[in-house]
Design an enzyme around this catalytic site. Structure first.
Site, mmCIF file in Angstrom:
data_model
loop_
_atom_site.group_PDB
_atom_site.id
_atom_site.type_symbol
_atom_site.label_atom_id
_atom_site.label_comp_id
_atom_site.label_asym_id
_atom_site.label_seq_id
_atom_site.Cartn_x
_atom_site.Cartn_y
_atom_site.Cartn_z
ATOM 1 N N ASN A 1 8.074 -7.951 6.744
ATOM 2 C CA ASN A 1 6.986 -7.056 7.171
ATOM 3 C C ASN A 1 5.726 -7.518 6.455
ATOM 4 O O ASN A 1 5.793 -7.869 5.275
ATOM 5 C CB ASN A 1 7.250 -5.612 6.749
ATOM 6 C CG ASN A 1 8.412 -5.002 7.491
ATOM 7 O OD1 ASN A 1 8.966 -5.603 8.405
ATOM 8 N ND2 ASN A 1 8.791 -3.800 7.077
ATOM 9 N N GLY A 2 4.596 -7.465 7.136
ATOM 10 C CA GLY A 2 3.344 -7.879 6.503
ATOM 11 C C GLY A 2 2.785 -9.107 7.192
ATOM 12 O O GLY A 2 3.194 -9.447 8.304
ATOM 13 N N ARG B 1 8.802 4.358 14.245
ATOM 14 C CA ARG B 1 7.620 3.722 13.666
ATOM 15 C C ARG B 1 6.870 2.861 14.678
ATOM 16 O O ARG B 1 5.760 2.435 14.418
ATOM 17 C CB ARG B 1 8.040 2.846 12.487
ATOM 18 C CG ARG B 1 8.786 3.626 11.424
ATOM 19 C CD ARG B 1 9.179 2.714 10.310
ATOM 20 N NE ARG B 1 8.011 2.292 9.572
ATOM 21 C CZ ARG B 1 7.542 2.907 8.507
ATOM 22 N NH1 ARG B 1 8.149 3.964 8.055
ATOM 23 N NH2 ARG B 1 6.476 2.474 7.882
ATOM 24 N N LYS C 1 3.702 4.760 13.425
ATOM 25 C CA LYS C 1 3.703 5.949 12.571
ATOM 26 C C LYS C 1 2.970 5.723 11.258
ATOM 27 O O LYS C 1 2.182 6.538 10.845
ATOM 28 C CB LYS C 1 5.143 6.412 12.311
ATOM 29 C CG LYS C 1 5.235 7.684 11.478
ATOM 30 C CD LYS C 1 4.590 8.867 12.168
ATOM 31 C CE LYS C 1 4.610 10.130 11.362
ATOM 32 N NZ LYS C 1 3.623 11.098 11.873
ATOM 33 N N TRP D 1 6.828 -5.456 15.081
ATOM 34 C CA TRP D 1 5.610 -5.001 15.758
ATOM 35 C C TRP D 1 4.675 -6.196 15.717
ATOM 36 O O TRP D 1 4.221 -6.596 14.647
ATOM 37 C CB TRP D 1 5.040 -3.815 14.985
ATOM 38 C CG TRP D 1 3.990 -3.019 15.673
ATOM 39 C CD1 TRP D 1 4.171 -2.086 16.658
ATOM 40 C CD2 TRP D 1 2.582 -3.043 15.398
ATOM 41 N NE1 TRP D 1 2.963 -1.540 17.006
ATOM 42 C CE2 TRP D 1 1.974 -2.101 16.257
ATOM 43 C CE3 TRP D 1 1.778 -3.759 14.513
ATOM 44 C CZ2 TRP D 1 0.606 -1.863 16.263
ATOM 45 C CZ3 TRP D 1 0.407 -3.515 14.521
ATOM 46 C CH2 TRP D 1 -0.166 -2.571 15.389
ATOM 47 N N CYS E 1 6.541 -2.784 11.675
ATOM 48 C CA CYS E 1 7.834 -3.451 11.467
ATOM 49 C C CYS E 1 8.740 -2.645 10.533
ATOM 50 O O CYS E 1 8.252 -1.910 9.680
ATOM 51 C CB CYS E 1 7.616 -4.801 10.824
ATOM 52 S SG CYS E 1 6.542 -5.876 11.751
ATOM 53 N N HIS F 1 -28.016 16.793 22.538
ATOM 54 C CA HIS F 1 -28.692 15.558 22.103
ATOM 55 C C HIS F 1 -28.084 14.323 22.765
ATOM 56 O O HIS F 1 -28.217 13.226 22.251
ATOM 57 C CB HIS F 1 -28.627 15.436 20.571
ATOM 58 C CG HIS F 1 -29.354 16.542 19.870
ATOM 59 N ND1 HIS F 1 -30.718 16.692 19.932
ATOM 60 C CD2 HIS F 1 -28.900 17.595 19.137
ATOM 61 C CE1 HIS F 1 -31.086 17.764 19.244
ATOM 62 N NE2 HIS F 1 -29.985 18.331 18.753
ATOM 63 N N GLU G 1 -4.373 10.341 21.886
ATOM 64 C CA GLU G 1 -3.245 9.542 21.394
ATOM 65 C C GLU G 1 -2.039 9.614 22.313
ATOM 66 O O GLU G 1 -1.366 8.611 22.538
ATOM 67 C CB GLU G 1 -2.806 10.045 20.011
ATOM 68 C CG GLU G 1 -3.681 9.597 18.882
ATOM 69 C CD GLU G 1 -3.189 10.152 17.561
ATOM 70 O OE1 GLU G 1 -2.933 9.361 16.665
ATOM 71 O OE2 GLU G 1 -3.059 11.386 17.427
ATOM 72 N N GLU H 1 -9.680 16.911 15.742
ATOM 73 C CA GLU H 1 -8.221 16.799 15.725
ATOM 74 C C GLU H 1 -7.657 17.039 17.134
ATOM 75 O O GLU H 1 -6.743 16.336 17.575
ATOM 76 C CB GLU H 1 -7.639 17.789 14.699
ATOM 77 C CG GLU H 1 -6.124 17.850 14.604
ATOM 78 C CD GLU H 1 -5.463 16.536 14.178
ATOM 79 O OE1 GLU H 1 -6.161 15.574 13.821
ATOM 80 O OE2 GLU H 1 -4.225 16.482 14.251
ATOM 81 N N LYS I 1 -5.575 14.130 19.103
ATOM 82 C CA LYS I 1 -4.190 14.344 19.544
ATOM 83 C C LYS I 1 -4.061 14.107 21.041
ATOM 84 O O LYS I 1 -3.129 13.474 21.513
ATOM 85 C CB LYS I 1 -3.773 15.770 19.183
ATOM 86 C CG LYS I 1 -2.388 15.924 18.670
ATOM 87 C CD LYS I 1 -2.227 15.832 17.181
ATOM 88 C CE LYS I 1 -2.748 14.582 16.524
ATOM 89 N NZ LYS I 1 -2.586 14.600 15.085
HETATM 90 C C1 F6R Z 1 -2.803 11.027 14.273
HETATM 91 C C2 F6R Z 1 -2.090 10.226 13.320
HETATM 92 C C3 F6R Z 1 -2.833 9.158 12.558
HETATM 93 C C4 F6R Z 1 -2.505 9.302 11.076
HETATM 94 C C5 F6R Z 1 -3.145 8.169 10.263
HETATM 95 C C6 F6R Z 1 -2.890 8.324 8.770
HETATM 96 O O1 F6R Z 1 -1.949 11.853 14.969
HETATM 97 O O2 F6R Z 1 -0.940 10.421 13.133
HETATM 98 O O3 F6R Z 1 -4.206 9.244 12.792
HETATM 99 O O4 F6R Z 1 -2.971 10.549 10.654
HETATM 100 O O5 F6R Z 1 -2.652 6.931 10.683
HETATM 101 O O6 F6R Z 1 -1.534 8.357 8.487
HETATM 102 P P1 F6R Z 1 -0.988 8.835 7.094
HETATM 103 O O7 F6R Z 1 -1.237 10.298 7.000
HETATM 104 O O8 F6R Z 1 0.470 8.500 7.098
HETATM 105 O O9 F6R Z 1 -1.762 8.094 6.046
#
Ligand code: F6R
Length: 606
Positions: free
Chosen positions: A99-100, A27, A601, A73, A2, A503, A487, A480, A484
């Site tokens: 928000n929350g 976001r 985000k 959201w 949000c 294994h 996601e 990673e 990526k």
């Molecule tokens: C992956 C991604 C998420 C963030 C995670 C932590 O691409 O963006 O896995 O890395 O939500 O976010 P921050 O770094 O903002 O604490």
């Protein structure tokens, strides 16, 4: 997650609120709305969908100089017009955006319904508007104070009273709210991105604080009414840093920005005279650092993975035991907090709830925490008080790319610093500084291979499952790469230590399951060649990310080479092709790259 925007001043609030909402789109959200006060009445417009859907239904006549707006959201209640914020009380005098999560909303709702209130949404937030209407207090701030005493849960909240539009009242507990200071006008937002076009001077509320924001100033206080003193902070980002420029996606732009982001993370922190690094925000003298016996790194998602690389860097260069752990799990295992351990919290946004909760758990038990954070003044940065800012610039795409890279660079700076206090020689220090300085150009040369990686991505995009494998520090890179890819392309991707393949996962290797092998030309290179053989024996496609050298002794489906650095920095470079691979697979599959489904985000809820 949000988002909140608010405006009070002499200008028409609606365009400012709409533009702020657009700035918060990155976001992730499912509905949007705004409320503007005029002639003692509220004008409220809200809708399920995107900010542009709100724009389409916005009447011409919605005018007023005080307003609040929101992107929602969904948590309580499906995404719908009626669940969108702002919410109002029955007489439509008070509007709130929240928000929350209000945890005791159900019982408050039952009580309000018993007193005759009819609810118009399924949200937890609506109770706040009705409670405000029921409050006997004389001022909006006192009403909000009395309401917040009744609620349990988390909130970043902004409240508007149609009959007293000379102020907006905001409060915070666990969900960020900032005030933007303009010239005889004020802004409110949950994220400075929404107000950076108008001002770079901001005040962050702390948990348990409330503020009355007027066009010509603001006052902050605790929920009990005691005044608090705040110092405005300058955010280093300008409006231009939020533009997509020539790129079709923020993610692609942020991948391209990595050479500059690395330069900024390094800037002013290399000390060639002593073959070491200087980290201003560390605020720990050599003696104190030498007393540290262990390092524990906490972060979520990519931040946790970058932390795993950080642990590797610290162990290798400073010979200090170091490990990373998902911050989201940390507090639930009642962790032992040791005085001689240095805890490091990693968070791009500085707002991730789980990471913040881990920091608070360490602090509560008397531990020391250092933050590695991108967003200046963010909650985790303030909570840690000491640390390293990435200075990578704003990251708008939901997935992290340049901040992952900059985090690894920040860890390298720290590892060199710690190493030079111990056994790292001047020659090794000098070599590492040179290698760090070479990184931006090396990343740029990898980015030049984009066309090849895009072609490879076309082949990859046909599959539904993939493995990513690596050994030692190559394993976090495999993690990673897989994260990526899943996601943004929604392709099922799993990372495994290459040594673990036999294994279990080998059972799933087939011509339909490609494997990406992250294999620098290090001591484990020969072992990785055996892994390739294992996969080939099951007819699995093999995509190799490696460094220049002798040709591979067996045929593989594709080889991408990245330049060689110092061994501890190699993983950073090996990751860059995987970012481009994920991007181009997602592009080939027609995905919403910057705002992947179900993701936000910064995850500011538990
Ligand atoms: C992956 C991604 C998420 C963030 C995670 C932590 O691409 O963006 O896995 O890395 O939500 O976010 P921050 O770094 O903002 O604490």
């Amino acid at each position: 997650m949000c988002g909140i925007v608010g405006y009070i001043g002499k200008r028409d609030a609606t365009p400012i609120l709409m533009e702020g909402l657009h700035r918060l789109e990155y976001r992730g959200y499912d509905s949007a709305g705004l409320a503007v006060a005029r002639n003692e009445k509220l004008q409220v417009i809200k809708t399920k969908g995107k900010v542009r859907d709100l724009e389409r239904i916005l009447p011409e006549r919605i005018k007023g100089m005080t307003g609040i707006a929101h992107t929602r959201w969904a948590t309580h209640g499906e995404p719908s017009d009626r669940n969108a914020h702002p919410h109002t009380d029955t007489s439509e005098r008070f509007a709130i955006v929240h928000n929350g999560i209000i945890e005791n909303a159900a019982s408050l709702r039952t009580k309000l319904e018993a007193s005759g209130v009819t609810f118009r949404s399924e949200t937890d937030s609506e109770v706040i508007a009705h409670l405000l209407a029921a409050s006997p207090a004389d001022t909006l701030e006192d009403s909000l104070r009395s309401v917040l005493r009744l609620v349990t849960g988390t909130y970043g909240i902004a409240v508007l009273d149609a009959q007293r539009p000379e102020s907006i009242v905001i409060a915070r507990n666990g969900s960020p709210v900032v005030i933007g200071i303009g010239d005889r006008e004020m802004f409110v937002a949950s994220d400075p991105a929404a107000l950076v076009r108008h001002t770079q001077s901001v005040v962050h509320l702390d948990d348990g604080e409330l503020a009355v924001v007027r066009a010509d100033g603001y006052e902050t206080s605790t929920l009990d009414g005691g005044a608090t003193a705040k110092t405005p902070l300058t955010i280093p980002w300008t409006d231009e840093s939020f533009d997509k420029g020539e790129f079709s996606h923020y993610m692609r732009k942020e991948i391209a920005e990595q050479p500059d982001a690395i330069r900024r993370t390094l800037s002013g922190r290399l000390e060639p005279r002593f073959q070491t690094t200087h980290i201003g925000g560390l605020e720990m003298a050599a003696r104190e650092l030498l007393e540290v016996k262990r390092i524990k790194i906490l972060g979520c998602g990519s931040a946790y993975i970058a932390g795993s690389l950080g642990a590797h860097l610290i162990e290798q260069l400073a010979r200090l035991p170091a490990s990373a752990e998902p911050a989201s799990e940390f507090r639930y295992r009642n962790p032992v907090i040791e005085q001689d351990t240095l805890y490091i919290a990693v968070s791009q946004s500085g707002e991730t709830f789980d990471t913040l909760a881990a920091v608070q758990e360490v602090k509560r038990k008397g531990g020391r925490v250092l933050g590695i954070v991108n967003v200046v003044g963010s909650t985790i940065a303030r909570e840690c008080a000491r640390g390293i800012y990435l200075h990578a610039g704003p990251e708008i795409a939901v997935v992290s790319t340049k901040t992952f890279t900059s985090t690894v660079v920040a860890f390298a700076l720290l590892a060199v610093h710690l190493g030079r206090l111990k056994d790292l020689s001047t020659a090794q220090g000098a070599r590492l500084l040179a290698a760090l300085q070479a990184l931006p150009d090396q990343v740029a040369t990898i980015l030049n291979q984009e066309a090849r990686i895009a072609t490879l991505a076309q082949r990859f995009a046909r599959h539904e499952n993939a493995y990513f494998v690596g050994r030692a520090a190559g394993f976090p890179i495999a993690m990673e790469g897989a994260l990526k890819l899943k996601e943004i392309s929604y392709l099922h991707a799993e990372a495994y230590p290459a040594s673990e393949l036999k294994h279990g996962p080998l059972a799933l290797i087939s011509p339909e399951t490609p494997t990406v092998i992250v294999m620098p030309r290090d001591d484990l290179y020969a072992k990785n060649l055996s892994t390739i053989e294992e996969i080939r024996a099951r007819s699995g496609p093999t995509f190799v990310i490696t460094q220049p050298g002798d040709p591979l002794p067996m045929p593989v489906d594709a080889v991408i080479e990245v330049p060689k650095s110092e061994a501890v920095l190699d993983p950073l470079l090996l990751n860059i092709p995987l970012q481009l691979l994920a991007y181009h697979v997602a592009l080939a599959r027609g995905r919403n790259i910057d705002q992947p489904r179900n993701l936000a985000k910064s995850v500011t809820v538990e």
